[in-house]
Motif scaffolding. Structure first.
Motif, PDB file in Angstrom:
ATOM      1  N   ASN A 193       4.501 -15.170  -8.620  1.00  0.00           N
ATOM      2  CA  ASN A 193       4.502 -13.775  -8.195  1.00  0.00           C
ATOM      3  C   ASN A 193       3.452 -13.550  -7.109  1.00  0.00           C
ATOM      4  O   ASN A 193       2.596 -14.389  -6.864  1.00  0.00           O
ATOM      5  CB  ASN A 193       4.210 -12.854  -9.390  1.00  0.00           C
ATOM      6  N   ARG A 194       3.524 -12.385  -6.492  1.00  0.00           N
ATOM      7  CA  ARG A 194       2.530 -12.015  -5.500  1.00  0.00           C
ATOM      8  C   ARG A 194       1.355 -11.362  -6.218  1.00  0.00           C
ATOM      9  O   ARG A 194       1.540 -10.449  -7.026  1.00  0.00           O
ATOM     10  CB  ARG A 194       3.138 -11.061  -4.465  1.00  0.00           C
ATOM     11  N   VAL A 195       0.148 -11.827  -5.933  1.00  0.00           N
ATOM     12  CA  VAL A 195      -1.047 -11.331  -6.613  1.00  0.00           C
ATOM     13  C   VAL A 195      -1.993 -10.704  -5.592  1.00  0.00           C
ATOM     14  O   VAL A 195      -1.986 -11.068  -4.406  1.00  0.00           O
ATOM     15  CB  VAL A 195      -1.773 -12.466  -7.377  1.00  0.00           C
ATOM     16  N   ALA A 196      -2.790  -9.748  -6.065  1.00  0.00           N
ATOM     17  CA  ALA A 196      -3.709  -9.036  -5.181  1.00  0.00           C
ATOM     18  C   ALA A 196      -4.810  -9.978  -4.695  1.00  0.00           C
ATOM     19  O   ALA A 196      -5.290 -10.829  -5.432  1.00  0.00           O
ATOM     20  CB  ALA A 196      -4.313  -7.841  -5.914  1.00  0.00           C
ATOM     21  N   VAL A 197      -5.202  -9.777  -3.434  1.00  0.00           N
ATOM     22  CA  VAL A 197      -6.278 -10.555  -2.826  1.00  0.00           C
ATOM     23  C   VAL A 197      -7.300  -9.592  -2.239  1.00  0.00           C
ATOM     24  O   VAL A 197      -6.969  -8.794  -1.354  1.00  0.00           O
ATOM     25  CB  VAL A 197      -5.757 -11.487  -1.717  1.00  0.00           C
ATOM     26  N   GLY A 198      -8.516  -9.629  -2.730  1.00  0.00           N
ATOM     27  CA  GLY A 198      -9.562  -8.777  -2.187  1.00  0.00           C
ATOM     28  C   GLY A 198      -9.395  -7.319  -2.572  1.00  0.00           C
ATOM     29  O   GLY A 198      -8.549  -6.943  -3.398  1.00  0.00           O
ATOM     30  N   GLU A 199     -10.211  -6.477  -1.953  1.00  0.00           N
ATOM     31  CA  GLU A 199     -10.206  -5.049  -2.247  1.00  0.00           C
ATOM     32  C   GLU A 199      -9.127  -4.338  -1.419  1.00  0.00           C
ATOM     33  O   GLU A 199      -8.776  -4.786  -0.320  1.00  0.00           O
ATOM     34  CB  GLU A 199     -11.572  -4.440  -1.919  1.00  0.00           C
ATOM     35  N   PRO A 200      -8.596  -3.214  -1.928  1.00  0.00           N
ATOM     36  CA  PRO A 200      -7.624  -2.438  -1.143  1.00  0.00           C
ATOM     37  C   PRO A 200      -8.252  -1.919   0.153  1.00  0.00           C
ATOM     38  O   PRO A 200      -9.449  -1.639   0.204  1.00  0.00           O
ATOM     39  CB  PRO A 200      -7.256  -1.278  -2.085  1.00  0.00           C
ATOM     40  N   ILE A 201      -7.446  -1.801   1.193  1.00  0.00           N
ATOM     41  CA  ILE A 201      -7.898  -1.287   2.486  1.00  0.00           C
ATOM     42  C   ILE A 201      -7.543   0.197   2.544  1.00  0.00           C
ATOM     43  O   ILE A 201      -6.361   0.562   2.582  1.00  0.00           O
ATOM     44  CB  ILE A 201      -7.244  -2.048   3.648  1.00  0.00           C
ATOM     45  N   ARG A 202      -8.545   1.054   2.521  1.00  0.00           N
ATOM     46  CA  ARG A 202      -8.318   2.497   2.529  1.00  0.00           C
ATOM     47  C   ARG A 202      -7.995   2.972   3.944  1.00  0.00           C
ATOM     48  O   ARG A 202      -8.521   2.458   4.927  1.00  0.00           O
ATOM     49  CB  ARG A 202      -9.547   3.231   2.013  1.00  0.00           C
ATOM     50  N   GLY A 203      -7.104   3.959   4.025  1.00  0.00           N
ATOM     51  CA  GLY A 203      -6.774   4.560   5.311  1.00  0.00           C
ATOM     52  C   GLY A 203      -5.859   3.719   6.176  1.00  0.00           C
ATOM     53  O   GLY A 203      -5.654   4.037   7.349  1.00  0.00           O
ATOM     54  N   TYR A 204      -5.274   2.653   5.621  1.00  0.00           N
ATOM     55  CA  TYR A 204      -4.386   1.799   6.409  1.00  0.00           C
ATOM     56  C   TYR A 204      -3.054   2.511   6.676  1.00  0.00           C
ATOM     57  O   TYR A 204      -2.528   2.456   7.775  1.00  0.00           O
ATOM     58  CB  TYR A 204      -4.162   0.485   5.666  1.00  0.00           C
ATOM     59  N   PHE A 205      -2.511   3.153   5.634  1.00  0.00           N
ATOM     60  CA  PHE A 205      -1.278   3.934   5.771  1.00  0.00           C
ATOM     61  C   PHE A 205      -1.614   5.418   5.895  1.00  0.00           C
ATOM     62  O   PHE A 205      -2.681   5.853   5.430  1.00  0.00           O
ATOM     63  CB  PHE A 205      -0.385   3.756   4.531  1.00  0.00           C
ATOM     64  N   PRO A 206      -0.725   6.222   6.459  1.00  0.00           N
ATOM     65  CA  PRO A 206      -0.890   7.682   6.370  1.00  0.00           C
ATOM     66  C   PRO A 206      -0.721   8.124   4.915  1.00  0.00           C
ATOM     67  O   PRO A 206       0.208   7.698   4.235  1.00  0.00           O
ATOM     68  CB  PRO A 206       0.243   8.230   7.247  1.00  0.00           C
ATOM     69  N   ALA A 207      -1.628   8.954   4.428  1.00  0.00           N
ATOM     70  CA  ALA A 207      -1.557   9.427   3.043  1.00  0.00           C
ATOM     71  C   ALA A 207      -0.540  10.556   2.930  1.00  0.00           C
ATOM     72  O   ALA A 207      -0.446  11.410   3.806  1.00  0.00           O
ATOM     73  CB  ALA A 207      -2.924   9.897   2.580  1.00  0.00           C
ATOM     74  N   VAL A 208       0.239  10.553   1.845  1.00  0.00           N
ATOM     75  CA  VAL A 208       1.176  11.647   1.584  1.00  0.00           C
ATOM     76  C   VAL A 208       0.761  12.446   0.349  1.00  0.00           C
ATOM     77  O   VAL A 208       1.317  13.511   0.088  1.00  0.00           O
ATOM     78  CB  VAL A 208       2.618  11.116   1.400  1.00  0.00           C
ATOM     79  N   ILE A 209      -0.199  11.923  -0.417  1.00  0.00           N
ATOM     80  CA  ILE A 209      -0.709  12.578  -1.622  1.00  0.00           C
ATOM     81  C   ILE A 209      -2.235  12.471  -1.591  1.00  0.00           C
ATOM     82  O   ILE A 209      -2.784  11.438  -1.211  1.00  0.00           O
ATOM     83  CB  ILE A 209      -0.173  11.905  -2.909  1.00  0.00           C
ATOM     84  N   ASP A 210      -2.948  13.543  -1.990  1.00  0.00           N
ATOM     85  CA  ASP A 210      -4.411  13.448  -2.039  1.00  0.00           C
ATOM     86  C   ASP A 210      -4.853  12.826  -3.359  1.00  0.00           C
ATOM     87  O   ASP A 210      -4.086  12.731  -4.322  1.00  0.00           O
ATOM     88  CB  ASP A 210      -5.050  14.824  -1.848  1.00  0.00           C
ATOM     89  N   GLU A 211      -6.121  12.413  -3.391  1.00  0.00           N
ATOM     90  CA  GLU A 211      -6.668  11.689  -4.547  1.00  0.00           C
ATOM     91  C   GLU A 211      -6.590  12.520  -5.826  1.00  0.00           C
ATOM     92  O   GLU A 211      -6.254  12.008  -6.896  1.00  0.00           O
ATOM     93  CB  GLU A 211      -8.118  11.302  -4.264  1.00  0.00           C
ATOM     94  N   THR A 212      -6.885  13.806  -5.732  1.00  0.00           N
ATOM     95  CA  THR A 212      -6.877  14.663  -6.920  1.00  0.00           C
ATOM     96  C   THR A 212      -5.481  14.744  -7.519  1.00  0.00           C
ATOM     97  O   THR A 212      -5.301  14.647  -8.738  1.00  0.00           O
ATOM     98  CB  THR A 212      -7.386  16.075  -6.573  1.00  0.00           C
ATOM     99  N   THR A 213      -4.472  14.937  -6.670  1.00  0.00           N
ATOM    100  CA  THR A 213      -3.090  15.009  -7.153  1.00  0.00           C
ATOM    101  C   THR A 213      -2.696  13.707  -7.833  1.00  0.00           C
ATOM    102  O   THR A 213      -2.066  13.712  -8.900  1.00  0.00           O
ATOM    103  CB  THR A 213      -2.135  15.303  -5.985  1.00  0.00           C
ATOM    104  N   PHE A 214      -3.057  12.581  -7.228  1.00  0.00           N
ATOM    105  CA  PHE A 214      -2.722  11.279  -7.806  1.00  0.00           C
ATOM    106  C   PHE A 214      -3.359  11.118  -9.185  1.00  0.00           C
ATOM    107  O   PHE A 214      -2.694  10.712 -10.153  1.00  0.00           O
ATOM    108  CB  PHE A 214      -3.192  10.170  -6.866  1.00  0.00           C
ATOM    109  N   LEU A 215      -4.644  11.455  -9.291  1.00  0.00           N
ATOM    110  CA  LEU A 215      -5.345  11.283 -10.565  1.00  0.00           C
ATOM    111  C   LEU A 215      -4.845  12.252 -11.629  1.00  0.00           C
ATOM    112  O   LEU A 215      -4.786  11.912 -12.814  1.00  0.00           O
ATOM    113  CB  LEU A 215      -6.847  11.452 -10.347  1.00  0.00           C
ATOM    114  N   ARG A 216      -4.488  13.466 -11.221  1.00  0.00           N
ATOM    115  CA  ARG A 216      -3.945  14.416 -12.203  1.00  0.00           C
ATOM    116  C   ARG A 216      -2.619  13.910 -12.769  1.00  0.00           C
ATOM    117  O   ARG A 216      -2.323  14.105 -13.954  1.00  0.00           O
ATOM    118  CB  ARG A 216      -3.763  15.784 -11.563  1.00  0.00           C
TER     119      ARG A 216
END
Length: 600
Positions: free
Chosen positions: A312-335
């Motif tokens: 399978n494909r496995v994660a490598v390193g930390e996520p890169i923030r701001g790479y894609f345009p965001a469609v949802i804010d952090e608060t909405t995601f966490l809620r």
């Protein structure tokens, strides 16, 4: 019936052992059976010349050497890697090997390949073992590139065997170098994306609500698909489960942010049309993936293929923030994640119409189980219902039931009257923030410890010491996973609590909740209103415990250490009566007395 090498002669007809029932011509009766194996590693090669070239060379060879080509039993691994051994382990070559072992492909049959790298690009020991096993089973292998026939006699010749090993080594070396070069290129791309120096995107592959720009410098949001994603999160925050969201999306035909199907090789137009139609529908797995996908926040998680273990494909390193345009804010995601965490105590698909809008919140004070609302069909008392302990419903206890109008009126009173006058910023917010800080420090320490253990495990030579270090690494990794899960839960709960305390007017919000309770009690609220109310109450209350025999109820409110206590008869179930003439006269005399006193 007569056996003739790798085929059977029966009443004038000939059948290959691997393809019984397919009539062969009399001219092919005495010909050995040949099977073609065609492979290429990328789907793009199907659009080029690779497939046509390999097919034509195979047909030409069979015609020149008097072989009966089993066309219906052609083995093709199109777009399958031989370097990662996928064709040997799960591809069509694996099917051929199984057919050889079971005798369906008879000894003396031919296997025709373009060259050794079509058979395998794996390590020498793997490729050579595969080749020799086929030859030992009586299979004659033909490589079309040099028209070489490989059988038991040829592999017995040391010179021929060394030639075969050289070919296999060359194929593996070529794939290894190509893999290393590609890995280095991808690593450099990901590094530039992480440090913000990239001028082009890492890959055009992106979440389905985005499209890569023509110049490959970024991504553009597809508005209608992004709107579907937002509606998924909105419904989730308002209490809808995955099944309800999926059903609504299909009913209202929301645009689908999914991968468009591509017609497969040898797939008929009708089958493809049917599959394409099915792919245009929302599925529960898609909704679940969207709700968990941090790409909605604009994050890109680099991955690599774990070829050695899971494939399978496995994660490598930390996520890169701001790479894609965001469609949802952090608060909405966490809620939305906080809503998911509460699903364990909510009825979900067992209550699709949300009639039990207090289920999972109200508890029986006698046994601690949840109370469930049961409607009674009665012409004398339309709409009458009571809350029963689920243990009593199962026949385990005899806990007393509770009048639904009384219980719901008490919830309404606390929400609309008591909370607005006693509201204070949730003191648990600071505790949650402190817990999040502690977990972040602990996670950073665990990661540092894991890196140190990994370096140490690579340097020690003693087997026992290395084993002990690996066991410690596993333990530390499990502990890190637990901490990361708890941090995710704390962050979700923090976002949920903050959304309540940061409301512009908490009192108005509480009064709105009370109005929704009235609407549900009167039967005017729909499923969406009930689901939304259920989640709003879950954000305010930890639980509500009813002591029917004791005649009181306790409200455990988030952020308060002590429960709010009320008697069950605090709210009267008796309808208000009309005042008598004497009572009206007494009231008028009292009013006159007050007026006289104020005038004096």
């Amino acid at each position: 019936m007569e056996m003739v090498g790798p085929y059977v002669r029966l009443a004038g007809y000939n059948y290959t052992l691997s393809n019984r029932g397919q009539k062969m011509s009399n001219a092919d009766a005495a010909k050995p059976v040949a099977y073609s194996y065609i492979r290429f590693s990328t789907a793009q090669q199907a659009l080029g010349d690779s497939l046509r070239r390999q097919v034509e060379l195979t047909e030409q060879y069979c015609e020149e050497h008097g072989l009966a080509l089993a066309r219906a039993s052609a083995y093709r691994d199109l777009g399958v890697s031989a370097f990662r051994k996928k064709n040997i382990e799960a591809g069509k070559l694996a099917e051929f090997i199984s057919a050889v072992k079971s005798g369906k492909v008879a000894s003396g049959s031919y296997l025709i390949i373009e060259q050794f790298d079509r058979l395998s690009r794996a390590e020498i020991n793997v490729a050579l073992r595969l080749f020799l096993d086929l030859v030992d089973a009586g299979i004659v292998v033909v490589t079309l590139a040099d028209r070489k026939v490989w059988n038991k006699d040829s592999v017995a010749d040391v010179g021929d065997l060394i030639t075969a090993i050289i070919y296999m080594s060359r194929a593996n070396d070529e794939s290894e170098r190509k893999s290393d070069r590609l890995s280095a290129v991808w690593a450099q791309k990901k590094k530039r994306a992480a440090d913000g120096t990239a001028t082009r995107i890492v890959t055009s592959e992106a979440p389905r609500w985005l499209r890569a720009n023509a110049d490959k410098t970024g991504f553009a949001i597809v508005p209608e698909l992004a709107e579907s994603v937002k509606r998924v999160f909105e419904m989730r925050i308002n209490g809808a489960g995955v099944v309800a969201i999926c059903r609504r999306a299909n009913q209202e035909r929301w645009p689908l942010p999914g991968k468009m199907p591509v017609q497969k090789a040898a797939e008929s137009d009708s089958d493809f049309a049917e599959r394409r139609k099915a792919s245009g529908q929302w599925h529960q797995s898609l909704v679940s993936r969207i709700l968990k996908n941090r790409a909605v926040l604009g994050e890109y998680q680099p991955r690599r293929l774990d070829a050695e273990n899971t494939g399978n494909r496995v994660a490598v390193g930390e996520p890169i923030r701001g790479y894609f345009p965001a469609v949802i804010d952090e608060t909405t995601f966490l809620r939305a994640q906080a809503t998911s965490l509460r699903r364990g105590v909510r009825p979900g698909r067992r209550d699709p119409h949300a009639r039990n809008w207090l289920y999972g919140l109200v508890k029986c004070g006698q046994c601690g189980n949840s109370l469930v609302r049961k409607n009674k069909t009665s012409t004398k008392q339309p709409g009458y219902s009571r809350y029963y302990c689920v243990a009593r419903v199962r026949g385990v206890t005899k806990c007393p039931s509770v009048n639904s109008a009384q219980l719901e009126a008490l919830v309404n009173f606390v929400t609309a009257s008591w909370l607005p006058n006693n509201w204070a910023v949730d003191t648990s917010l600071e505790a949650l923030k402190a817990r999040a800080d502690v977990l972040e420090v602990a996670i950073a320490a665990s990661k540092k410890n894991i890196d140190g253990l990994a370096d140490l495990a690579g340097s020690v030579t003693a087997a026992s010491a290395r084993k002990a270090l690996i066991e410690k690494l596993d333990t530390e990794g499990d502990a890190l996973g637990v901490k990361e899960q708890e941090l995710a839960r704390v962050r979700a709960e923090l976002a949920d609590s903050t959304s309540v305390n940061n409301s512009e007017d908490v009192h108005d919000r509480l009064l709105k909740i009370a109005r929704e309770i009235d609407e549900i009690a009167s039967g005017h609220a729909g499923v969406d209103g009930s689901l939304r109310l259920r989640e709003e109450l879950a954000r305010l209350f930890q639980k509500v415990v009813v002591y029917q025999e004791g005649g009181y109820i306790e409200f455990f409110i988030k952020g308060r250490t002590e429960p709010v206590w009320l008697p069950l008869d605090f709210v009267s179930l008796e309808p208000p009566s009309e005042p008598s003439a004497e009572q009206l006269e007494a009231a008028e005399r009292d009013i006159d007395a007050v007026r006289h006193a104020m005038g004096a």
